[in-house]
Design a protein around this motif. Structure first.
Motif, short mmCIF file in Angstrom:
data_model
loop_
_atom_site.label_atom_id
_atom_site.label_comp_id
_atom_site.label_asym_id
_atom_site.label_seq_id
_atom_site.Cartn_x
_atom_site.Cartn_y
_atom_site.Cartn_z
N ARG A 155 3.40 9.18 11.87
CA ARG A 155 2.65 7.95 12.11
C ARG A 155 3.19 6.81 11.24
O ARG A 155 3.32 5.69 11.71
N THR A 156 3.48 7.10 9.99
CA THR A 156 4.04 6.07 9.12
C THR A 156 5.38 5.59 9.65
O THR A 156 5.67 4.39 9.68
N GLY A 188 0.80 -1.21 0.00
CA GLY A 188 0.00 0.00 0.00
C GLY A 188 0.83 1.25 0.00
O GLY A 188 2.03 1.24 0.31
N VAL A 189 0.19 2.33 -0.37
CA VAL A 189 0.80 3.66 -0.37
C VAL A 189 0.47 4.34 0.95
O VAL A 189 -0.69 4.32 1.38
N TYR A 190 1.48 4.94 1.57
CA TYR A 190 1.30 5.63 2.84
C TYR A 190 1.90 7.03 2.77
O TYR A 190 2.91 7.25 2.08
N GLN A 210 6.37 5.57 12.69
CA GLN A 210 6.22 4.85 13.95
C GLN A 210 5.45 3.55 13.80
O GLN A 210 5.80 2.55 14.44
N PHE A 211 4.42 3.54 12.96
CA PHE A 211 3.51 2.39 12.95
C PHE A 211 3.54 1.55 11.67
O PHE A 211 2.93 0.49 11.62
N VAL A 212 4.22 2.02 10.63
CA VAL A 212 4.22 1.30 9.37
C VAL A 212 5.62 0.81 9.00
O VAL A 212 5.86 -0.40 8.84
N ALA A 213 6.55 1.72 8.87
CA ALA A 213 7.87 1.39 8.34
C ALA A 213 8.62 0.40 9.24
O ALA A 213 8.60 0.51 10.47
N ILE A 214 9.26 -0.58 8.62
CA ILE A 214 10.14 -1.51 9.31
C ILE A 214 11.57 -1.16 8.89
O ILE A 214 11.91 -1.20 7.71
N SER A 215 12.38 -0.81 9.85
CA SER A 215 13.74 -0.36 9.53
C SER A 215 14.58 -1.51 9.00
O SER A 215 14.30 -2.69 9.25
#
Length: 875
Positions: free
Chosen positions: A241-242, A234-236, A244-249
């Motif tokens: 918020r992205t 998906g596009v974010y 903290q809650f979406v991106a995986i480092s």
């Protein structure tokens, strides 16, 4: 690998989508997609995938209790079947050309040659192998076409996550070009992530004290467990918020993922958690033709793949879009549907869905996919589909709402504030990141809303959502109803109905404080765009509408006992009677969710009375043409509680007696649900037979039902037995029976059948028919007899000493636990609106918030069909 059962795969054709997986199947230590299963191709070999999680996206079959109940709505197959079949969404979809899609539904300019030069390409067209339709492509070892040589072809594996990574790369290159070449992109920018094999966003870790050498525990978020339905990607928006809650480092990926180092390198920077609260554009990828929802071949009869798997695939993408609509405040939603090197762009609003014809995105740097991302990055948030009137609330504003909940006007309001905010009072933080609080400005008031109390499952139509609304300035709580109403002068806006009710001083109704047609940034009403393109019968747009009611109420199913239930129905009947005789308004949707409990005070000083709510389907007496059959039968009210006559004879003009009878069905339904009756061992069969639409017949497109309900109206005793230990309840049921049974004895059903029932031989014309006149001689033609029963058994009739005339024994004032609990028969606990009884796109794991008490009564351990409603306006 010699001696192994694992299939072998060819070396990579090129470094991209068609690169084959390594021989060993690495695994990721997070969850698989909740809707994934494995399969075999037509050649008999298993479909190659890496990692092992990356199997195809067919929904699994649910177990016996897979649906649970409608309070904690089912996800996956249960929702998808409903959306792709029962919700009639396929009839609200249409295909347009790529040019028309961009011209009408995707605003903006196309990239310049200079910008395109910075785009990345997946592959040249000549590199794309011939599609054999079975998930493989035939190539030679050197990557040239197999048709140019006699050498034995090899099968190239198509892998969903590799397709997804290539789309991420295209998206990144377009965003980068927009920043370097211009024109200046909109804020915020966006980034595309592969979310197929990682948990739904991780949630907020609770504060915890631990010893120096003790390892930190993972956050326990019952609402966001690891096995969640989620799209491939998906596009974010790029924001905090992205981050903290979406991106995986990359560091987290390197440390926690068990996939191969080579795959980590390919996926680094592009993996993330799905977050429904933040998802801008859902992306679904399929690599097997039979599992796709849409056709992608050059020659096709229809854009939908009309197979069982195709229907499942359609339900899957519809579920994803529904999740976005429910968790966010959107006017429309874009989606991408990918099949190998082809894709379609989808545009959803509350009238339906427009999808582009399929196109190839692996043929250069000027594909429609590049154009879509380019326009998306230059759009305003409003053009991307966001409602400009709802903005995220600050932490301080949320804190004010939490403080109010600590000393609320009623205990129930405090509970509902904590629920709306997903608030964990122990840790002083939300348990969930999926329901952020929003500020909504309405009539010069600033209101805080968060998780909806209820949300309709349908993607088109009214799509009602109900919210607890906290006024920051006045420090009060009210109820905010948000929906899309038909844009027609013939259909009265709900606030106008409330205004008329108030002018005639109708009792026991809510107070309408504010209402508005929600406007866009240009001051125009937010209306749908797809209505004319998807519905050839009714070219009626829907407009975004809100109404705010002062009273925040409990649902009727919170009644204390059956004496109070009778009293609450008596109150609601007073409202109904006064609305008809004073204001000439017929409600037309009496149901368990439209009768509410207004509770005031706390502790021992609590008072409760019934309110009749939700007047958006009502009609004025002057709008109800005498002798005119409904032009669209079966579209008035809630199927469960409609009169037996209206179900059996769909062309019968809807009249006041139909509404009055619905009060009987509400009482009966509550007895079945909250009392042990003779039907307890076959409860599912009984409820679905009497109230559901499982025993129906369709004649010339018109549904006929209610056989068992009609039989219950005609038999010589009440339809259920409650036992000798409950004589007062039994007497109440008999008193109700004497009213409705006498009414039906006075009806000539043969005449009704001749006048109002469709026939198979010919289609019915819509000319006026000789109407059977309600002459106020039958018991349900007026409110009096039924209201008297509810007043008597509800304790509203007093003796000379001021005590209730009917005395219920203390042992009789017992209400069982909800016999529908943990089954699909259960309704939404609190809706304060009827059109949202199924909020299938929210609260997927609310059951985990409280201890689960399993109940097995007769056949109730089996999966039960959902309650179905019909909530539409006659047009």
């Amino acid at each position: 690998m010699p001696g192994s059962n694992r299939p072998s795969f060819p070396s990579a054709v090129y470094d991209g989508v068609f690169q084959a997986s390594p021989a060993s199947d690495p695994v990721i230590d997070t969850s698989t997609r909740a809707d994934d299963t494995s399969s075999q191709s037509s050649t008999g070999t298993k479909r190659a995938h890496s990692p092992a999680n990356d199997v195809k996206s067919t929904p699994p079959k649910l177990g016996p209790n897979g649906l649970k109940n409608a309070v904690d709505p089912p996800h996956g197959k249960a929702i998808r079947d409903s959306l792709s079949q029962k919700d009639e969404m396929p009839t609200k979809m249409n295909e347009v050309s790529i040019d028309d899609m961009f011209k009408i539904y995707i605003p903006g300019d196309d990239p310049s040659p200079e910008a395109q030069s910075e785009f990345v390409s997946v592959a040249l067209e000549s590199d794309v192998a011939e599609d054999s339709g079975n998930g493989t492509a035939d190539t030679r070892n050197d990557g040239k076409s197999a048709g140019a040589t006699k050498s034995k072809p090899k099968a190239v594996s198509w892998v969903e996550w590799r397709c997804m990574i290539e789309i991420c790369k295209i998206s990144d290159s377009v965003v980068g070009a927009a920043q370097s070449v211009g024109p200046k992109p909109s804020e915020p920018l966006f980034k595309t992530y592969d979310t197929s094999n990682w948990p739904t966003q991780a949630g907020i870790k609770p504060k915890e004290k631990r010893k120096r050498d003790e390892e930190a525990t993972e956050p326990e978020d019952p609402e966001e467990g690891k096995r969640r339905t989620k799209p491939d990607g998906g596009v974010y928006a790029v924001n905090s918020r992205t981050e903290q809650f979406v991106a995986i480092s990359d560091a987290t990926l390197e440390k926690k993922s068990r996939i191969s180092d080579a795959d980590k390198k390919v996926r680094a920077g592009f993996v993330g958690h799905c977050s429904w609260a933040d998802l801008v554009v859902p992306i679904e990828v399929k690599v097997e033709r039979s599992l796709a929802a849409f056709t992608f071949a050059d020659k096709r009869d229809h854009f939908l793949l009309n197979t069982d798997n195709g229907t499942k695939g359609l339900g899957q993408i519809l579920e994803y879009v529904g999740q976005v609509f429910t968790h966010q405040h959107r006017m429309h939603v874009y989606a991408l549907y990918v099949f190998r090197h082809q894709a379609r762009i989808l545009y959803f609003d509350r009238s339906g869905c427009i999808l582009s014809e399929p196109f190839q995105y692996a043929t250069g740097i000027d594909t429609p996919l590049h154009r879509f991302f380019w326009r998306l990055v230059h759009m305003s948030n409003e053009q991307r589909g966001y409602d400009r009137t709802a903005v995220l609330a600050s932490e301080d504003e949320v804190k004010q709402m939490v403080e109010y909940a600590q000393d609320p006007p009623t205990d129930y309001i405090g509970e509902q504030i904590y629920h709306a905010l997903s608030w964990d009072s122990e840790n002083g933080a939300p348990r969930s990141t999926q329901w952020p609080a929003y500020k909504v400005t309405m009539a010069n008031r600033t209101l805080l809303i968060a998780r909806p109390m209820a949300s309709a499952k349908s993607l088109h139509g009214r799509c009602t959502r109900g919210y607890l609304a906290y006024d920051l300035k006045e420090r009060t709580v009210s109820f905010l109803k948000d929906f899309w109403r038909p844009d027609s002068p013939r259909i009265t806006a709900e606030h106008e109905v409330y205004k008329r009710l108030a002018a005639h001083k109708v009792s026991n109704i809510a107070t309408c404080e504010d209402s508005e047609d929600v406007s866009d940034s240009h001051g125009q009403w937010q209306v749908t765009k797809t209505h004319g393109a998807v519905d050839h019968r009714f070219h009626l747009p829907y407009g975004h509408y809100r109404i705010r009611l002062r009273e925040f109420c409990r649902p009727l199913i919170d009644f204390k006992d059956f004496r109070e239930l009778a009293a609450l129905l008596y109150d609601a009947m007073i409202a109904h009677e006064e609305a008809w005789f004073r204001a000439a308004i017929l409600h037309r949707d009496i149901s368990i969710n439209n009768i509410l409990i207004l509770e005031e005070g706390k502790g021992k000083r609590v008072t409760r009375k019934g309110l009749l709510n939700d007047w958006d389907l009502s009609k004025y007496k002057e709008q109800m043409g005498d002798g005119t059959a409904p032009r669209r039968p079966n579209l008035t009210g809630t199927w469960y509680f409609r009169s037996a006559l209206s179900l059996q004879f769909p062309y019968k003009p809807y009249r006041i007696s139909d509404d009055i009878e619905s009060f009987v069905h509400v009482y009966h339904y509550c007895v079945y649900r909250f009392h042990i009756t003779n039907a307890v061992n076959s409860l599912a069969h009984t409820i679905n037979g009497i109230y559901g639409n499982v025993e129906t017949d369709v004649v010339n497109g018109v549904t006929i039902g209610g056989d068992r309900k009609l039989n219950n109206m005609e038999i010589s005793r009440p339809p259920m037995r409650v036992g000798a230990d409950y004589p007062t309840l039994a007497d109440c049921l008999m008193a109700l029976h004497e009213v409705y049974n006498s009414h039906y004895k006075a009806i000539d059903l043969t005449l009704y059948e001749r006048l109002y029932r469709p026939t198979r031989s010919k289609k019915r014309n819509m000319r006026p028919v000789p109407e059977i006149i309600e002459d106020n001689t039958k018991p349900l033609d007026t409110h009096t007899k039924l209201k008297d029963v509810f007043a008597l058994y509800g304790g509203r009739v007093k003796d000379e000493l001021g005590n209730p005339s009917i005395v219920w024994e203390e042992d009789e004032l017992q209400k069982t636990e909800d016999l529908f609990e943990h089954t699909s028969l259960a309704e939404r606990k609190n809706a304060q609106l009827s059109s949202a009884i199924h909020e299938d796109f929210e609260d997927e794991e609310r059951q985990a918030e409280r201890p689960v008490k399993r109940l097995k009564v007769g056949s109730m351990s089996a999966t039960l069909p959902s309650i179905l409603e019909s909530h539409h306006e006659e047009q």
